[in-house]
Enzyme design. Structure first.
Site, PDB file in Angstrom:
ATOM      1  N   SER A 319       0.847  -1.191   0.000  1.00  0.00           N
ATOM      2  CA  SER A 319       0.000   0.000   0.000  1.00  0.00           C
ATOM      3  C   SER A 319       0.883   1.243   0.000  1.00  0.00           C
ATOM      4  O   SER A 319       1.654   1.469   0.934  1.00  0.00           O
ATOM      5  CB  SER A 319      -0.909   0.012   1.232  1.00  0.00           C
ATOM      6  OG  SER A 319      -1.500   1.284   1.410  1.00  0.00           O
ATOM      7  N   SER A 349       4.891  -6.286  -3.639  1.00  0.00           N
ATOM      8  CA  SER A 349       3.978  -7.345  -3.203  1.00  0.00           C
ATOM      9  C   SER A 349       4.764  -8.580  -2.814  1.00  0.00           C
ATOM     10  O   SER A 349       5.770  -8.926  -3.450  1.00  0.00           O
ATOM     11  CB  SER A 349       3.000  -7.688  -4.332  1.00  0.00           C
ATOM     12  OG  SER A 349       2.280  -8.869  -4.035  1.00  0.00           O
ATOM     13  N   SER A 414       1.386 -15.173  13.013  1.00  0.00           N
ATOM     14  CA  SER A 414       0.229 -16.028  12.780  1.00  0.00           C
ATOM     15  C   SER A 414      -0.938 -15.576  13.652  1.00  0.00           C
ATOM     16  O   SER A 414      -0.918 -14.476  14.219  1.00  0.00           O
ATOM     17  CB  SER A 414       0.585 -17.496  13.034  1.00  0.00           C
ATOM     18  OG  SER A 414      -0.443 -18.341  12.572  1.00  0.00           O
ATOM     19  N   LYS A 417      -6.763 -17.950  14.901  1.00  0.00           N
ATOM     20  CA  LYS A 417      -7.761 -18.486  13.961  1.00  0.00           C
ATOM     21  C   LYS A 417      -7.197 -19.626  13.113  1.00  0.00           C
ATOM     22  O   LYS A 417      -7.934 -20.279  12.368  1.00  0.00           O
ATOM     23  CB  LYS A 417      -8.300 -17.361  13.094  1.00  0.00           C
ATOM     24  CG  LYS A 417      -9.107 -16.330  13.891  1.00  0.00           C
ATOM     25  CD  LYS A 417      -9.494 -15.135  13.059  1.00  0.00           C
ATOM     26  CE  LYS A 417     -10.312 -14.169  13.908  1.00  0.00           C
ATOM     27  NZ  LYS A 417      -9.590 -13.633  15.072  1.00  0.00           N
ATOM     28  N   VAL A 456      -5.676  -8.161  18.526  1.00  0.00           N
ATOM     29  CA  VAL A 456      -4.956  -7.050  19.140  1.00  0.00           C
ATOM     30  C   VAL A 456      -5.883  -5.842  19.187  1.00  0.00           C
ATOM     31  O   VAL A 456      -6.629  -5.570  18.240  1.00  0.00           O
ATOM     32  CB  VAL A 456      -3.656  -6.703  18.382  1.00  0.00           C
ATOM     33  CG1 VAL A 456      -2.605  -7.753  18.631  1.00  0.00           C
ATOM     34  CG2 VAL A 456      -3.905  -6.529  16.899  1.00  0.00           C
ATOM     35  N   SER A 459      -6.606  -2.625  16.417  1.00  0.00           N
ATOM     36  CA  SER A 459      -6.098  -2.929  15.085  1.00  0.00           C
ATOM     37  C   SER A 459      -7.179  -2.603  14.059  1.00  0.00           C
ATOM     38  O   SER A 459      -8.330  -2.321  14.404  1.00  0.00           O
ATOM     39  CB  SER A 459      -5.704  -4.402  14.980  1.00  0.00           C
ATOM     40  OG  SER A 459      -6.862  -5.212  15.020  1.00  0.00           O
TER      41      SER A 459
END
Length: 641
Positions: A319, A349, A414, A417, A456, A459
């Site tokens: 970005s 990327s 990581s 989830k 977190v 975020s």
């Protein structure tokens, strides 16, 4: 009668207030000069006054410029204190010496010396007294203004006293009582405010019409702060907090810059001090690369990394704006601290392996923190191909680039989830873990490890900013399910632990951070509403302020998250970091799965993609139908034909 005049004086332009002071000082000089001779000779208008009449304009013309030069008319009357009185003595003394010199030079020593002393004494009294009187009147007027919130200050220590003093000049808050846990302070008065026990707060709120409570405990532990906030939550008042000690010590915040209670305060726990050796092992003097450097975790990693003197920090981000923002922030921090760390912003990327590899080789990267990932569960669920490409193949390419470039340490960020996932995002993150575990078995020179943790706070994907905005708009606050629970950790704590965990990696390690107790999201929403001074609207309180609406679980969302796939974990040298003992796959298996995923992705065969994820990722049990937008569009189009 006086109230309208006082309000007009308080609200008048600065120039008008200065002119009023100049006029007052002019009159004071004339009165002091008259008193100097009247008191000396014991007559209302002694004959000598006729001989020194010209002294009146001289005294005024000398005194006012001296007062102006000594910044008499720049200070604010309502803040006047001992420093102002000292300035008055100095200014009056200097102006008097000039007046005496002019008189002696033109007329000789014909004025009794006691007259000069009387003039000095009376003028100090008039100017000082008028300013102190004006200060008290102004403060009294400000204190009685009806639009000020009546507040209780929780904490009668040094910080609380300083806050009460600062708020004397506030047009927003009016302190009415202190509240403190210390028994020896109860019943006493500090700065005119009585100190009460916290147990009396409920009655005080009603009896003293208190609108808010200000926490004045910048050094209290996180655990104790949470206990206090839990006790304050049922009260129908807004709770605000002083800045913390680091902000006050650095000068970044003033003591009266109050803020809303952060969720860190509500959920906070006492942090375990970092181990300096672990923080610096993979950072100090090294070239470090952070992928996803502009994201929530990536940017905080960068902030903490520059504090430990890396030789160079490469910001790798796809970005453009995020890259610009974090580079600008880091360089500003380095300039402010006088620290010299080379920052290299790279736009790119993680899917472009060759570019990633060339960047690592060009700058001699020794440590990589791979934070680049798509993490928003519903968005990835609706766009699974992109999630697979970025989270799985992106991790693969960066890891392979790291091996080719001879990187020493590779740390994957990581998520909880990844444990028995029910969504594509979790499955892709667990697949990324399996890739690194398999590469670690191939015995390359790069040490691979991964750090797994939960949500977190604050975020980009957190519910906390969403709840805060919904409360600010007047509701409703949206919760997916009344029983949904999540683990939470602050971004700085998570980033700090990630850096330390990475330093302990031996190869293929999965580190799990101690997230504390899981939090019920419904309880979090209720506490945020109540600590904003509002009431939850429900069946028991139909006239409350904010309603909580249940929207239902979104595709791929679980009621609760886990941190361990198996039942075994081992301690490490850091009490907040555990090493998980979990099954691994050989590289040959991973390679075969990757080939199948690549082919299925190119063909957009979502059914085969789901089959591969189920085979590779233990416990992956999707709970929803396929919700990929393009897949659904194609199915709809096919049904029409």
């Amino acid at each position: 009668m006086w109230t309208p005049l006082l309000r007009r004086l308080i609200d008048s332009p600065r120039l008008a207030r200065r002119l009023a002071l100049v006029t007052s000082d002019t009159v004071a000089v004339a009165i002091a000069l008259w008193a100097a001779f009247s008191l000396r000779f014991g007559q209302l208008w002694p004959q000598m006054l006729e001989q020194v009449t010209w002294l009146f304009p001289v005294a005024i013309l000398v005194s006012l410029p001296v007062f102006h030069a000594l910044r008499f008319y720049r200070s604010l009357i309502r803040y006047a204190g001992a420093e102002m009185l000292y300035a008055i003595v100095k200014a009056v003394t200097l102006s008097l010496l000039i007046i005496i010199a002019i008189w002696v030079f033109s007329h000789g020593d014909t004025v009794p010396r006691s007259s000069w002393f009387i003039y000095w004494f009376v003028l100090i009294g008039l100017i000082g007294g008028s300013r102190l009187l004006a200060r008290d009147v102004l403060r009294s007027e400000l204190m009685t203004r009806g639009d000020r919130q009546r507040v209780a200050i929780y904490g009668a220590g040094a910080a609380g006293v300083q806050l009460a003093t600062a708020l004397r000049h506030s047009t927003e808050f009016r302190p009415v009582v202190f509240v403190d846990d210390k028994r020896d302070l109860r019943g006493s008065e500090i700065n005119g405010l009585r100190v009460y026990s916290p147990s009396r707060l409920k009655k005080l709120v009603q009896q003293r019409e208190i609108d808010g409570i200000l926490l004045a405990m910048p050094s209290v532990s996180s655990g104790r702060r949470r206990q206090i906030l839990d006790a304050l939550a049922p009260l129908p008042v807004q709770v605000l907090a002083m800045p913390g000690l680091p902000e006050l010590a650095s000068g970044a915040k003033r003591i009266d810059e109050l803020r809303e209670v952060d969720v860190e305060d509500i959920l906070g726990r006492d942090p375990v001090g970092p181990r300096g050796s672990l923080l610096e092992r993979c950072v100090r003097g090294k070239a470090v690369l952070v992928s996803g450097a502009g994201g929530s975790i990536g940017s905080e990693l960068c902030r903490q990394i520059i504090q430990h003197a890396p030789r160079l920090l490469v910001l790798f981000e796809h970005s453009e704006y995020a890259l610009y923002a974090i580079e600008r922030e880091l360089n500003a921090t380095l300039r402010a601290k006088g620290v010299n760390v080379e920052i290299v912003p790279i736009l790119g990327s993680v899917l472009h392996r060759q570019r990633v590899q060339r960047v690592m080789q060009a700058f001699g990267v020794e440590t990589v923190y791979h934070a680049a990932a798509y993490k928003h569960v519903p968005i990835v669920e609706h766009n699974p191909i992109e999630g697979i490409q970025n989270n799985i193949f992106g991790t693969l390419h960066v890891a392979q680039a790291a091996i080719a470039a001879g990187v020493e340490t590779f740390v994957l960020i990581s998520t909880d989830k990844a444990v028995r996932p029910t969504n594509v995002m979790g499955a892709t993150k667990r697949f990324a873990e399996l890739i690194l575990q398999a590469l670690a078995q191939e015995k390359s020179s790069t040490r691979f490890c991964m750090v797994r943790f939960g949500n977190v706070l604050a975020s980009s994907g957190s519910v906390v900013p969403l709840f805060r905005e919904q409360i600010r708009r007047g509701g409703p606050v949206t919760v997916t399910h009344p029983d949904i629970v999540r683990y939470f950790m602050t971004i700085p704590e998570a980033a700090q632990l990630v850096i330390q965990a990475g330093a302990m990696g031996e190869g293929g390690d999965v580190f799990v951070l101690d997230m504390g107790e899981p939090v019920r999201i419904l309880d979090l929403a209720k506490r945020m509403i109540r600590l904003s001074g509002l009431e939850v609207r429900d069946e028991v309180h139909p006239h409350g302020d904010i309603e909580i609406v249940y929207t239902g679980l979104r595709p791929g969302e679980k009621l609760y998250e886990e941190l361990l796939i198996g039942d075994h974990d081992a301690p490490t040298e850091h009490p907040m970091i555990m090493r998980a003992e979990e099954e691994q796959l050989a590289w040959s298996q991973i390679d075969a799965y990757l080939e199948r995923l690549s082919v299925a992705s190119r063909k957009y065969d979502w059914q085969d993609i789901r089959a591969v994820l189920k085979e590779a990722v233990r416990g992956y049990t999707p709970e929803s139908d396929i919700v990929d937008w393009l897949w659904l569009a194609r199915q709809h189009e096919a049904s029409l034909h």
